[in-house]
Scaffold this active site. Sequence first.
Site, short mmCIF file in Angstrom:
data_model
loop_
_atom_site.label_atom_id
_atom_site.label_comp_id
_atom_site.label_asym_id
_atom_site.label_seq_id
_atom_site.Cartn_x
_atom_site.Cartn_y
_atom_site.Cartn_z
N ARG A 108 6.73 -3.19 6.05
CA ARG A 108 6.20 -4.10 5.02
C ARG A 108 6.83 -5.46 5.24
O ARG A 108 8.06 -5.59 5.32
CB ARG A 108 6.54 -3.61 3.61
CG ARG A 108 6.32 -4.71 2.56
CD ARG A 108 6.46 -4.25 1.14
NE ARG A 108 5.33 -3.44 0.75
CZ ARG A 108 4.96 -3.20 -0.52
NH1 ARG A 108 5.67 -3.72 -1.51
NH2 ARG A 108 3.93 -2.45 -0.79
N HIS A 135 -3.34 -4.49 3.12
CA HIS A 135 -2.54 -3.42 2.50
C HIS A 135 -3.31 -2.10 2.65
O HIS A 135 -3.80 -1.54 1.67
CB HIS A 135 -2.31 -3.77 1.03
CG HIS A 135 -1.23 -2.98 0.36
ND1 HIS A 135 -0.42 -2.07 1.02
CD2 HIS A 135 -0.82 -2.94 -0.95
CE1 HIS A 135 0.43 -1.53 0.17
NE2 HIS A 135 0.20 -2.03 -1.03
N GLN A 138 -2.71 1.29 0.61
CA GLN A 138 -3.17 1.19 -0.78
C GLN A 138 -4.67 1.52 -0.86
O GLN A 138 -5.14 2.11 -1.84
CB GLN A 138 -2.91 -0.24 -1.30
CG GLN A 138 -3.40 -0.50 -2.71
CD GLN A 138 -2.54 0.17 -3.78
OE1 GLN A 138 -1.32 0.05 -3.75
NE2 GLN A 138 -3.16 0.86 -4.73
N ASP A 231 -5.38 -7.82 -9.32
CA ASP A 231 -4.05 -7.81 -8.71
C ASP A 231 -3.29 -9.00 -9.29
O ASP A 231 -3.90 -9.89 -9.91
CB ASP A 231 -4.20 -7.94 -7.18
CG ASP A 231 -2.86 -7.90 -6.44
OD1 ASP A 231 -1.88 -7.40 -7.01
OD2 ASP A 231 -2.82 -8.37 -5.29
N CYS A 272 -3.39 -2.24 -8.26
CA CYS A 272 -2.45 -1.63 -7.30
C CYS A 272 -1.05 -1.54 -7.89
O CYS A 272 -0.24 -0.72 -7.44
CB CYS A 272 -2.43 -2.41 -6.00
SG CYS A 272 -2.06 -4.16 -6.23
N ARG A 317 -0.96 7.20 -4.02
CA ARG A 317 -0.31 6.53 -2.88
C ARG A 317 0.43 7.57 -2.03
O ARG A 317 0.38 7.57 -0.82
CB ARG A 317 0.71 5.49 -3.35
CG ARG A 317 0.16 4.28 -4.10
CD ARG A 317 -0.80 3.46 -3.29
NE ARG A 317 -0.27 3.09 -1.99
CZ ARG A 317 0.64 2.14 -1.76
NH1 ARG A 317 1.12 1.42 -2.75
NH2 ARG A 317 1.07 1.88 -0.53
N1 NVA Z 1 -0.87 -8.99 -3.64
C1 NVA Z 1 0.34 -8.29 -4.02
C2 NVA Z 1 0.19 -6.82 -3.80
C3 NVA Z 1 1.37 -5.98 -4.27
C4 NVA Z 1 1.19 -4.54 -4.01
C5 NVA Z 1 1.51 -8.85 -3.22
O1 NVA Z 1 1.38 -9.02 -2.01
O2 NVA Z 1 2.56 -9.12 -3.81
N1 CP Z 2 1.08 -1.14 -4.91
C1 CP Z 2 2.21 -1.31 -4.20
O1 CP Z 2 2.19 -1.50 -2.97
O2 CP Z 2 3.34 -1.23 -4.93
P1 CP Z 2 4.81 -1.56 -4.40
O3 CP Z 2 4.89 -3.03 -4.14
O4 CP Z 2 5.72 -1.11 -5.52
O5 CP Z 2 5.06 -0.77 -3.14
#
Ligand code: NVA
Ligand code: CP
Length: 330
Positions: A108, A135, A138, A231, A272, A317
């Site tokens: 990540r 992502h 997800q 989101d 998400c 998930r």
């Molecule tokens: N768009 C958000 C998704 C989190 C799961 C981010 O990248 O922070």
């Molecule tokens: N939805 C998601 O990816 O959550 P986290 O950022 O907690 O992993």
Amino acid sequence: MPVNIRGRSFLTLLDYTPSEIRYLLDLAKEFKRMKRNGVPHRYLENKNIVLLFEKTSTRTRCSFQVAGSDLGMGVTYLDPGSSQMGKKESIADTARVLGRMYDGIEYRGYEQKTVEDLAKYSGVPVWNGLTDQFHPTQMLSDLLTMEEKFGRLQGLRFTYMGDARNNMGNSLMIACAKMGLHFTACAPKQLFPAPELVAKAQAIAAENHGSVHLTEDVSEGTKDADVIYTDIWVSMGEPEAVWEERIRLLRPYQVNAAAMGNAKPTAIFMHCLPSFHDTKTTIGAEIAEKFGITEMEVTDEVFESSQSVVFDEAENRMHTIKAVIYATLC
Ligand code: NVA
Ligand code: CP
């Protein structure tokens, strides 16, 4: 046609065919059934995986950790500050070291290129746990959740409201196109997905009897939707300075009772997570103090309503990530 994705990386759904996605969803259902019934499934004993996180996480990290442990694997977690990667050691060198020790790597972070380079140089499957662009794990959870709620994916009317050019907007557009849903991005023009990606998604949707549509009009965008998804307005890695403009742009696109009321009576709400639906977080409280709003992308009323399936998504998930690990390693 039989599906075999052993040895493949999972970097974006663009690389996967609808049959391969279907295979992963069916496998996830089987893992969910086993988990619920207490059936052991330690199929990957003696394998080891490493989780690299350059951004924070609750769901993705815990899903990989629990999935790995249920499958009988050794799991190493490296947090944002605790490896040499990027600071003292290049991505290519890190990948070649980790590939000698581990059977699979989760990453990540920021650039999609980083996760692609890890895959290129490590020689083992790499799973994208979120980049600025995509992502994909997800997506499997979201598709599984919709299928559980409606008994199908094909033909569902799906509306994404908010920042439609972030990792979630991009990925949902592709996921819906692959599985034949009718996808609408309902957002201000400035936050529409990149035209090249939209064109790609439209071509994919056409092959799968779905469609991809963009609109700035909330009433048109939410009309008769089966699913309304949103989101957070500012994603991880974006500067704090963008909050003010983002709030100004996205306030009309908040998922509230009016938006849900314009959708089908059977519509569900998805997110998400994490979500700013109240002021019970540090950032939520700061934003309330600074800009005078106590709810952002979704109202507390919708988030807590019976239409909201956000915690089913969160659970899924883990089952879907388990399916990806198993299918690519076994
Ligand atoms: N768009 C958000 C998704 C989190 C799961 C981010 O990248 O922070
Ligand atoms: N939805 C998601 O990816 O959550 P986290 O950022 O907690 O992993």
